[in-house]
Design a protein around this motif. Structure first.
Motif, PDB file in Angstrom:
ATOM      1  N   PRO B 692     -13.910  -1.457  -5.805  1.00  9.92           N
ATOM      2  CA  PRO B 692     -13.283  -2.118  -7.136  1.00  9.92           C
ATOM      3  C   PRO B 692     -12.582  -1.643  -6.816  1.00  9.92           C
ATOM      4  N   TYR B 693     -12.040  -0.143  -6.110  1.00 10.08           N
ATOM      5  CA  TYR B 693     -10.498   0.348  -5.732  1.00 10.08           C
ATOM      6  C   TYR B 693     -10.422   0.364  -4.278  1.00 10.08           C
ATOM      7  N   THR B 694      -9.510   0.613  -4.344  1.00  8.05           N
ATOM      8  CA  THR B 694      -9.015   0.892  -1.963  1.00  8.05           C
ATOM      9  C   THR B 694      -7.857   0.986  -2.665  1.00  8.05           C
ATOM     10  N   GLY B 695      -7.470   1.654  -1.039  1.00 12.31           N
ATOM     11  CA  GLY B 695      -5.794   2.010  -0.612  1.00 12.31           C
ATOM     12  C   GLY B 695      -6.318   2.805   0.951  1.00 12.31           C
ATOM     13  N   SER B 696      -5.784   3.733   0.389  1.00 18.69           N
ATOM     14  CA  SER B 696      -5.331   4.450   2.124  1.00 18.69           C
ATOM     15  C   SER B 696      -6.386   6.441   1.477  1.00 18.69           C
ATOM     16  N   THR B 697      -6.908   6.472   3.004  1.00 19.52           N
ATOM     17  CA  THR B 697      -6.942   7.981   2.562  1.00 19.52           C
ATOM     18  C   THR B 697      -6.687   8.694   2.266  1.00 19.52           C
ATOM     19  N   GLU B 698      -5.003   9.141   2.704  1.00 19.39           N
ATOM     20  CA  GLU B 698      -4.715  10.541   1.666  1.00 19.39           C
ATOM     21  C   GLU B 698      -4.101   9.849   0.377  1.00 19.39           C
ATOM     22  N   ALA B 930       2.554  -6.696  -8.641  1.00 22.54           N
ATOM     23  CA  ALA B 930       1.272  -7.403  -7.854  1.00 22.54           C
ATOM     24  C   ALA B 930       1.897  -6.469  -6.461  1.00 22.54           C
ATOM     25  N   LEU B 931       3.146  -7.033  -6.137  1.00 19.05           N
ATOM     26  CA  LEU B 931       4.074  -5.579  -5.014  1.00 19.05           C
ATOM     27  C   LEU B 931       3.473  -4.266  -5.328  1.00 19.05           C
ATOM     28  N   ALA B 932       4.047  -3.977  -5.884  1.00 21.97           N
ATOM     29  CA  ALA B 932       4.602  -2.624  -6.397  1.00 21.97           C
ATOM     30  C   ALA B 932       2.254  -2.373  -5.643  1.00 21.97           C
ATOM     31  N   GLU B 933       1.598  -2.526  -6.413  1.00 25.37           N
ATOM     32  CA  GLU B 933       0.131  -2.112  -6.800  1.00 25.37           C
ATOM     33  C   GLU B 933       0.284  -2.714  -5.206  1.00 25.37           C
ATOM     34  N   VAL B 934       0.627  -3.745  -4.625  1.00 29.08           N
ATOM     35  CA  VAL B 934      -0.208  -3.432  -3.076  1.00 29.08           C
ATOM     36  C   VAL B 934       0.465  -1.788  -2.397  1.00 29.08           C
ATOM     37  N   LEU B 935       1.316  -1.672  -2.889  1.00 25.29           N
ATOM     38  CA  LEU B 935       1.859  -0.711  -1.972  1.00 25.29           C
ATOM     39  C   LEU B 935       1.025   1.137  -2.369  1.00 25.29           C
ATOM     40  N   MET B 936       0.564   1.147  -4.103  1.00 28.24           N
ATOM     41  CA  MET B 936       0.799   2.006  -3.699  1.00 28.24           C
ATOM     42  C   MET B 936       0.176   2.597  -4.118  1.00 28.24           C
ATOM     43  N   GLY B 937      -0.949   2.345  -3.389  1.00 28.25           N
ATOM     44  CA  GLY B 937      -2.335   3.034  -3.139  1.00 28.25           C
ATOM     45  C   GLY B 937      -2.045   3.362  -1.868  1.00 28.25           C
ATOM     46  N   THR B 938      -1.004   3.409  -1.091  1.00 27.69           N
ATOM     47  CA  THR B 938      -0.049   3.554   0.447  1.00 27.69           C
ATOM     48  C   THR B 938       0.720   5.086  -0.318  1.00 27.69           C
ATOM     49  N   LYS B 939       0.961   4.831   1.883  1.00 22.99           N
ATOM     50  CA  LYS B 939       2.556   5.534   1.704  1.00 22.99           C
ATOM     51  C   LYS B 939       3.224   5.363   1.741  1.00 22.99           C
ATOM     52  N   PHE B 940       3.535   3.410   2.577  1.00 23.97           N
ATOM     53  CA  PHE B 940       4.367   2.823   2.633  1.00 23.97           C
ATOM     54  C   PHE B 940       5.283   2.095   1.479  1.00 23.97           C
ATOM     55  N   GLY B 941       6.025   1.871   0.824  1.00 26.56           N
ATOM     56  CA  GLY B 941       7.104   1.650   0.704  1.00 26.56           C
ATOM     57  C   GLY B 941       7.246  -0.017   1.609  1.00 26.56           C
ATOM     58  N   ALA B 942       8.757  -0.909   0.385  1.00 27.36           N
ATOM     59  CA  ALA B 942       9.071  -1.693   1.085  1.00 27.36           C
ATOM     60  C   ALA B 942      10.635  -2.605   1.269  1.00 27.36           C
TER      61      ALA B 942
END
Lengths: 256, 1028
Positions: B692-698, B930-942
């Motif tokens: 149900p939830y995803t993202g990057s390790t850190e 949606a765009l913010a959700e794509v980024l917020m689970g990670t360390k990446f910006g845009a």
């Protein structure tokens, strides 16, 4: 003995849930796995003689009523107590995962078989069930089940409501128990942060021989990188959880 | 003489002072909701044990069972030191404790007690001892200005349900005497059976209606007269058992009368952009729209993979080389309104049994849960009083949430997908959708597992739970509105462990070929399960006295219609009877042989030598003509809302896009539910590839996934094959156009599955309707509009499923979702749910390489908006929820299904070719969320540089909602191939990911917005009040 001859008995029935994936972990590595209902094992106690490994998988035995693993432990104690004793004395392997760990503890096989109980697993500090992946240290220990991972940092899922390790007695007595386990090399797995309030972040312990291993995280749910929770970490390769089972099988190959 | 013991379980000396998080949560609940402060709350569990005679040394014997010797001690009616607990209380900080005791009412399912009894039976000393066990919880509390009355009220508000529990309060002064340890009252059921009786239908209309009301039949006058005529031709009166069987079978819940009615639809002048349907004559919504679409699709696409649809408990599909897959979604709204925990729990266990009852039995592998709820905060903040007898909506949320937790977790079935939707109009009836996916081998014992094979002469065997008074009139009850004074017997609690055993046993017996057919006992109990199965052989005879009961004293009609849980009905060939019964005993599954299937054309029911029912199956199942109803669609229809008050909202902070974004993240329909969802086991069975939830390790995996993906390998299927499960629903849009609402729901489900890697050409759908009553009556003046909504929503499902070529394989409708009650000033009030369609999609992910998650994967990847920019509309529905001065305007964005399907195919092609790093669907809140959700689970910006957008279009561009859109990231090296795949479709490159962790959006050199991932995440993760 040869890998393909090694036989793991996987308990099921009465609310155990993770028998299929636990069996899959063993068969993926080339060993045999037989899923057996507790009632059938009680009827055919000799099955234990033919097996090298006994696995108590995760689940909600008896609905976790009264206490997690409590009734399963009573059932095993009264119906299979002697046979389990023999199994352990023959230096065969036992693994209890999550609810299986809780049952081993309440059965008195962990942290030290056939001695007065000093440890239990109780409600998480948060007071509820938690499903998430946690980072773990695999410390140097006696545990044969972690031999392939020793010194590594790994990540596995936890899925429990009662995974907090607590020792008996006052603070001093508790520290003493911990010290004994620690110096015996019985702390086999620890969380890298406080995930459920467990004493000293313990996630898994073994008995002094290292042959009986109980852990709250689920290695059988991390046998492939496809299991990893984040998209970037997925892939075809073996998951780190599989190396717990690999460690157990290596022991059997060398010693049984 | 029987003896009753009481065992209370206390922490030992070293754990005495530890306040649990549950106790802290209770305190804060009472503070928040009841303005009551407790200095101390202490929760203590207890058990009552009743034995035939007094047993010596009981406490020592039982401490091993009830206590954990490492942390707990037992205190009991047998304890030597009766004063012990007083010192315990003192130690715990109490000086003037009051005691609240919450025990079960007689006959209520008590799972702790069942387990405890089983445990006691393990002790050699007690093995053969007849015993009964009951469990309870007591709360020591201390505070100011407490009275017994107040404490009782508070307890029913939070820890107890009047329908299930008995609450006893003891004030400080009476506590000294330990009264509860002396005269212990064991909750024994004391009822007596009534003999079956004849019911005289040759009476006046008024008396017929009175009979109908008194007996909870929920039949219409037309139906009663139809029955009367039938029995007149038989020259006799019906028995009470017969009337009950008919009433259950003809209930809206079982027969779906509204869905099979003939509807005349007309419409008024509609606003621009609302699709006119013209005048319509519909010969059954189900037949014309749902099955109609599926049959057309099956024919047009020549689909080989639709194995079994619409005639069993769930649809069966061949999405794997080895295993067949089935899916079913149910609702459990009325039971959840009465007892949220029990309602949701039995909802899940019930839909699990639907899967177990498909063909000769499928194995449940995943659950889904969708809740439509209200929140207390809304009513409090806006100073709106709730009608009397309505539960605090937060307690409903808590209850249904716990129900899912226990139902799924204890059954070992992962909850892989779901949603929480909030609207104030769900305060009267919450919507609780529970879905299950199952697998079965294509063939077993040389037979197709998806076919039922009961034969005349087979035994009817009831297995699992026993029959009790719980759940009588469930089917007819759920077909009525929720009214004050409902009978307590409609409430049921599930027993996951009994069901788990039944479920394991069923699969084992199926593999061994021990039965020919099986179905679940759901609504209507035996009357439905036996009745349904008897249709295939054309008859059955039942001996009711042979059915196992929880306690004596049940009347024949109760035995026939009780919905006591965890039961399945098997058709067992006589030569397998012995093997079947033996295996059941070994697996601790209780079974009773209650009759046999015949080919007489009648369902005959006997009780103790007397025939209490003998009904023609043709009459029961096929004689009732469809209803004729009228629908009229006029958006100007006056529908009085129960809330008259103007709700104050802030004004839109125009051009402060960051503030709008962050406010949206806190909105109930967008905000994270991770704190609840992580309490559901979502990866047991080790097959949940996308969780149900995803993202990057850190960042700890807190970004929302679009769909759950289940790997088939651990279930005996292909090693490189998976299923995506997703859902879509948008009740908020019903207010504008129910056609659009259903379109949004269907596309959202499909888009979520496609976004995660499912092939749009191998996808099936499940429809679930939850509607306010569309039948006209005095208190339902706008029924024609509600029925018109139903027609329009169905037309939309039909149109879009045809365009997508995706068949419906299963579905359900729940048609009376209204609450009727009164305010404290006596004013009558009716609360209807917004017309709601939930669409669940199940798609095949043909290779694991196509599995795609929503979060950004790397820096310097290209970010695309796939789909339209939607700048020509005013469709930011969530902005409308939040701000006073934003209005949604017609026309609203409809979708071009054929074109959209092509886009889904192109995107899927790119996923299979490994060109897509991440994909996230755009839904509530619009593109920016949606765009913010794509980024917020990670360390990446845009870095986003907007082109081809005018400043006036920014609000629509950022926040409009519409179908068919995604945010996708792609590696630079794959740009050409990706864009080629999408040629002919609308898409725009928005910018690139970077390592800053900041989303920055520029337009012609001006920075419109700059926001850090962590700031988005912290707003997104704000938890609702009322700790669970």
């Amino acid at each position: 003995m040869k890998r393909e001859q090694i036989k793991a008995l996987i308990l099921t029935g009465d609310g155990i849930n993770c028998e299929a994936e636990t069996a899959l972990a063993f068969t993926e590595l080339g060993a045999q796995a037989e899923i057996i209902h507790i009632s059938d094992l009680i009827e055919n106690k000799n099955k234990l003689k033919e097996a090298q490994i006994l696995a108590l998988p995760g689940g909600f035995s008896f609905g976790d009523e009264i206490g997690s693993g409590q009734i399963l432990a009573l059932k095993l104690k009264y119906a299979l107590g002697e046979e389990l004793k023999t199994f352990v004395e023959e230096k065969k392997l036992v693994i209890g995962i999550c609810n299986g760990f809780q049952a081993l503890v309440r059965l008195g096989l962990l942290p030290k078989p056939f001695s007065k109980r000093t440890m239990t697993l109780t409600h998480n500090r948060q007071g509820h069930f938690i499903n998430r992946w946690v980072d773990l240290d695999v410390p140097v220990s006696e545990c044969v089940w972690t031999s392939e991972l020793r010194g590594e940092k790994i990540s596995l899922p936890i899925r429990h409501g009662e995974g907090r390790i607590v020792f008996k007695g006052n603070e001093e007595e508790q520290r003493a128990t911990y010290k004994t386990l620690s110096s015996n090399g019985q702390i086999a797995l620890s969380y890298r942060s406080d995930v459920n309030g467990s004493f000293a972040e313990i996630a898994g312990v073994c008995d002094p021989s290292g042959l009986i291993f109980g852990l709250m995280p689920h290695p059988e749910a991390a046998i492939s990188l496809w299991h990893n929770p984040g998209g970037a970490d997925k892939g075809e390769d073996k998951g780190l959880g599989l190396f717990i089972f690999e460690s157990g099988l290596k022991y059997c190959e060398a010693n049984l | 003489m029987s003896h009753v013991y009481r065992f209370e379980i206390y922490p030992d000396l070293f754990n005495l002072k530890k306040v649990t998080s549950g106790e802290t949560a209770l305190k804060s609940w009472f503070q928040t909701y009841m303005q009551t402060t407790f200095n101390h709350i202490w929760e203590v569990r207890y058990f009552l044990v009743e034995t035939k005679e007094k047993i010596e040394n009981m406490e020592a014997l039982l401490s091993e069972v009830f206590c954990d010797s490492v942390t707990e001690v037992l205190f009991s009616s047998e304890s030597k030191n009766q004063e012990l607990y007083h010192s315990w209380l003192k130690e715990r900080g109490f000086s003037n404790p009051c005691l609240i005791d919450v025990g079960f009412r007689p006959g209520v399912t008590d799972n702790s007690a069942h387990a405890a009894l089983e445990a006691l039976k393990l002790l050699p000393e007690l093995k053969r001892m007849p015993m009964k066990v009951s469990s309870g919880v007591m709360y020591f509390v201390e505070g100011h200005d407490l009275s017994a009355k107040k404490l009782t009220e508070l307890t029913y508000e939070k820890m107890a349900n009047f329908l299930l529990h008995k609450v006893t309060v003891t004030m400080t002064n009476d506590l000294v005497y330990n009264e509860r340890l002396k005269n212990i009252d064991f909750p024994n059921v004391q009822i007596s059976a009534q003999e079956s009786k004849e019911i005289d239908l040759n009476v006046s209309e008024a008396e017929l209606l009175k009979l109908n009301q008194e007996n909870c039949w929920a039949l219409s006058l037309f139906e009663i007269k139809h029955i009367k005529t039938h029995f007149q031709t038989q020259k006799r009166n019906p028995t009470d058992v017969e009337m009950e069987i008919i009433a259950q079978t003809w209930s809206e819940h079982c027969k779906h009368k509204i869905f099979s009615s003939e509807i005349t639809y007309s419409e008024a002048n509609l606003p621009k952009g609302v699709k006119p349907l013209g005048d319509l004559k519909i010969k059954g919504i189900f037949k014309s729209y749902i099955r109609g679409a599926t049959e057309k699709i099956k024919k047009e696409r020549k689909l080989p993979w639709l194995v079994s649809i619409f005639h069993d408990n769930a649809g069966v599909v061949r999405f794997d080389d080895k295993m067949d897959v089935c899916i079913k979604v149910e609702t459990h709204n009325s039971p959840s309104a009465l007892d949220p925990y029990g309602g949701a729990l039995t909802g899940i266990l019930g839909v699990n049994r639907d899967i177990l009852g498909v063909g000769v039995g499928a194995k449940p592998i995943a659950n889904t849960n969708v809740f439509c709820l209200a929140e207390n905060k809304y009513f409090r903040d806006n100073d709106i009083k709730l009608p009397l007898l309505l539960k605090n909506p937060d307690r409903i949320k808590e209850g249904v949430h716990l129900g899912v937790q226990d139902g799924g977790n204890k059954s070992g079935i992962p909850t892989v997908n779901g949603a929480f939707v909030f609207d104030r109009d769900f305060v009267g009836k919450p919507l609780v959708f529970c879905g299950t996916i199952g697998v079965m081998p294509q063939m077993e014992n040389n037979k197709s597992t998806s076919l039922k094979g009961q034969r005349p002469g087979d035994l009817i065997v009831m297995a699992g739970g026993r029959i009790g008074k719980d759940g009588i009139h469930g089917a007819t009850f759920s077909s009525m509105e929720l009214v004050d004074g409902v009978p307590a017997s409609v409430v049921q609690i599930g027993d996951p462990i009994t069901q788990k055993r039944l479920s394991d046993f069923l699969i084992e017996a199926r593999i061994k070929g021990l039965f020919n057919s099986v179905t679940d006992n759901g609504a209507g109990g035996l009357s439905s399960s036996v009745g349904e199965m008897a249709q295939a052989t054309n008859g059955a005879v039942v001996y009711l006295e042979k059915a196992l009961v929880k306690y004596p004293g049940l009347s024949p009609y109760e035995l026939m219609v009780s919905e006591s849980q965890e039961r399945m009905t098997f058709s067992v060939p006589r030569d397998q009877e012995k093997a079947f019964l033996e295996l059941a005993e070994k697996r601790s599954v209780e079974v009773s042989v209650i009759g046999e299937f015949t080919e007489t054309g009648f369902l005959k029911v006997n009780y103790e030598g007397k025939t209490v029912a003998n009904l023609s199956l043709h009459f029961v199942h096929e004689s009732l003509p469809p209803m004729e109803l009228k629908a009229h669609f006029d958006l100007g229809t006056k529908s009085d809302h129960w809330i008259k008050k103007e709700i104050k909202k802030p004004t839109l902070p125009k051009e402060n896009y960051k503030e709008i974004l962050l406010s949206l993240f806190k909105n109930p329909n967008i905000r994270s539910q991770e704190h609840l969802v992580r309490r559901y086991d979502h990866e047991v069975k080790a097959a949940t590839i996308v969780k149900p939830y995803t993202g990057s390790t850190e960042k700890g995996y807190s970004a929302p996934s679009d769909a759950g993906v289940i790997w088939m390998k651990p279930h005996g299927g292909g090693a490189d094959n998976a299923l995506a499960i997703s859902c879509g629903l948008c009740p908020k849009i019903s207010a504008y156009d129910s056609y659009l609402m259903a379109e949004f729901a269907l596309d959202e489900a499909v888009r979520n599955a496609v976004s995660t890697g499912a092939n749009p050409d191998e996808m099936v759908l499940v429809d679930n309707y939850c509607w306010p009553d569309p039948i006209e009556s005095e208190r339902n003046p706008d029924a024609k509009l509600k029925l018109a909504h139903l027609v329009r929503a169905s037309q939309a499902l039909y149109d879009l499923s045809l365009a997508y070529g995706m068949p419906f394989v299963s579905g359900k409708d729940s048609m009376k979702n209204d609450f009727i009650g009164a305010m404290d000033n006596g004013e009558k009030v009716k609360i209807s749910v917004p017309p709601t369609v939930l669409v669940t999609a199940m798609g095949r992910v043909p290779t694991l390489k196509a599995v795609t998650t929503s979060e950004a994967k790397k820096t310097e990847a290209l970010i695309y908006l796939v789909g339209s920019k939607l700048t020509d509309y005013q469709s930011a529905f969530e902005l409308k929820e939040l701000y006073e001065d934003y209005t949604v305007e017609y026309p609203l964005p409809h979708i071009n299904g054929k074109k959209q399907l092509d886009l889904y195919r192109s995107l899927h092609k790119s996923m299979r070719e490994g060109l897509v790093l991440s994909s996230h669907d755009i839904s509530d809140g619009g593109m920016l969320v949606a765009l913010a959700e794509v980024l917020m689970g990670t360390k990446f910006g845009a870095d986003i540089e907007l082109k081809g957008i005018e400043k006036k279009d920014l609000i629509p561009f950022f926040f409009n909602e519409g179908c068919g859109r995604f945010i996708v990231t792609v590696d630079k090296k794959d740009q050409k191939e990706f864009e080629e795949n999408l040629s002919g479709h609308i898409f725009s490159r928005l910018g690139e990911t970077n390592e800053t962790g900041i989303l920055k959006i520029d337009l012609q050199g001006e920075t419109l917005l700059e926001v850090h991932n962590d700031e988005c995440m912290s707003h997104y993760k704000i938890e609702a009040e009322g700790k669970l």
